[in-house]
Design a protein around this motif. Sequence first.
Motif, PDB file in Angstrom:
ATOM      1  N   ALA A  30       0.824  -1.217   0.000  1.00  7.38           N
ATOM      2  CA  ALA A  30       0.000   0.000   0.000  1.00  7.38           C
ATOM      3  C   ALA A  30       0.854   1.262   0.000  1.00  7.38           C
ATOM      4  O   ALA A  30       1.936   1.311   0.586  1.00  7.38           O
ATOM      5  N   ARG A  31       0.323   2.258  -0.687  1.00  6.06           N
ATOM      6  CA  ARG A  31       0.976   3.579  -0.751  1.00  6.06           C
ATOM      7  C   ARG A  31      -0.082   4.662  -0.609  1.00  6.06           C
ATOM      8  O   ARG A  31      -1.252   4.420  -0.895  1.00  6.06           O
ATOM      9  N   LEU A  32       0.353   5.841  -0.188  1.00 10.85           N
ATOM     10  CA  LEU A  32      -0.543   6.984  -0.211  1.00 10.85           C
ATOM     11  C   LEU A  32      -0.783   7.329  -1.675  1.00 10.85           C
ATOM     12  O   LEU A  32       0.153   7.347  -2.473  1.00 10.85           O
ATOM     13  N   ASP A  33      -2.018   7.590  -2.043  1.00  9.84           N
ATOM     14  CA  ASP A  33      -2.381   7.857  -3.429  1.00  9.84           C
ATOM     15  C   ASP A  33      -1.989   9.273  -3.823  1.00  9.84           C
ATOM     16  O   ASP A  33      -2.633  10.236  -3.426  1.00  9.84           O
ATOM     17  N   ALA A  34      -0.936   9.382  -4.619  1.00  9.43           N
ATOM     18  CA  ALA A  34      -0.444  10.696  -5.049  1.00  9.43           C
ATOM     19  C   ALA A  34      -1.424  11.389  -5.987  1.00  9.43           C
ATOM     20  O   ALA A  34      -1.333  12.605  -6.184  1.00  9.43           O
ATOM     21  N   ASN A  35      -2.356  10.647  -6.560  1.00  8.81           N
ATOM     22  CA  ASN A  35      -3.332  11.239  -7.474  1.00  8.81           C
ATOM     23  C   ASN A  35      -4.595  11.721  -6.772  1.00  8.81           C
ATOM     24  O   ASN A  35      -5.432  12.358  -7.389  1.00  8.81           O
ATOM     25  N   ALA A  55       1.569   2.005   4.134  1.00  5.04           N
ATOM     26  CA  ALA A  55       1.599   3.254   3.367  1.00  5.04           C
ATOM     27  C   ALA A  55       2.330   4.352   4.133  1.00  5.04           C
ATOM     28  O   ALA A  55       3.128   5.113   3.553  1.00  5.04           O
ATOM     29  N   LEU A  56       2.096   4.443   5.439  1.00  5.39           N
ATOM     30  CA  LEU A  56       2.804   5.446   6.247  1.00  5.39           C
ATOM     31  C   LEU A  56       4.294   5.125   6.312  1.00  5.39           C
ATOM     32  O   LEU A  56       5.137   6.022   6.218  1.00  5.39           O
TER      33      LEU A  56
END
Length: 130
Positions: A12-17, A91-92
């Motif tokens: 998981a990642r923070l959604d840059a979009n 993600a964090l």
Amino acid sequence: GFLTDAWPPSSARLDANASTHAALLAVLDRLRADQSEVIVNAYPYLAWRANPEAIGLEYARGDAEAPCAATPDGVCYHRLIDAMVDAVGAALDRAYPAKGPRGRPFGFLVGETGWPSGGGEPGADAHSAC
């Protein structure tokens, strides 16, 4: 949501979009500077409702008999909320690789969760909510 690539949770990642990405990073930067915790509201119902073909109802509700949802690296999740919380942590960790005193860039808590008990939507009933 603010996550992308949330399955398996470790990717998981923070959604840059996401339209809120810049504001989210500003809040996270401030929380980190203040050594504050992040409070996460996790709603398995909303994830299930968005993709009921891929997410089993028993798994989303956290039923005791829910089958294991195994990740490619062998981690077994019996409850969607556990996978959701691990995805937030991953993600964090990815966004803030420098670890804090507790081994993570942030401490975080689940502040709110729930399941609707009515309203006429699929799965929104008293049995599922309990």
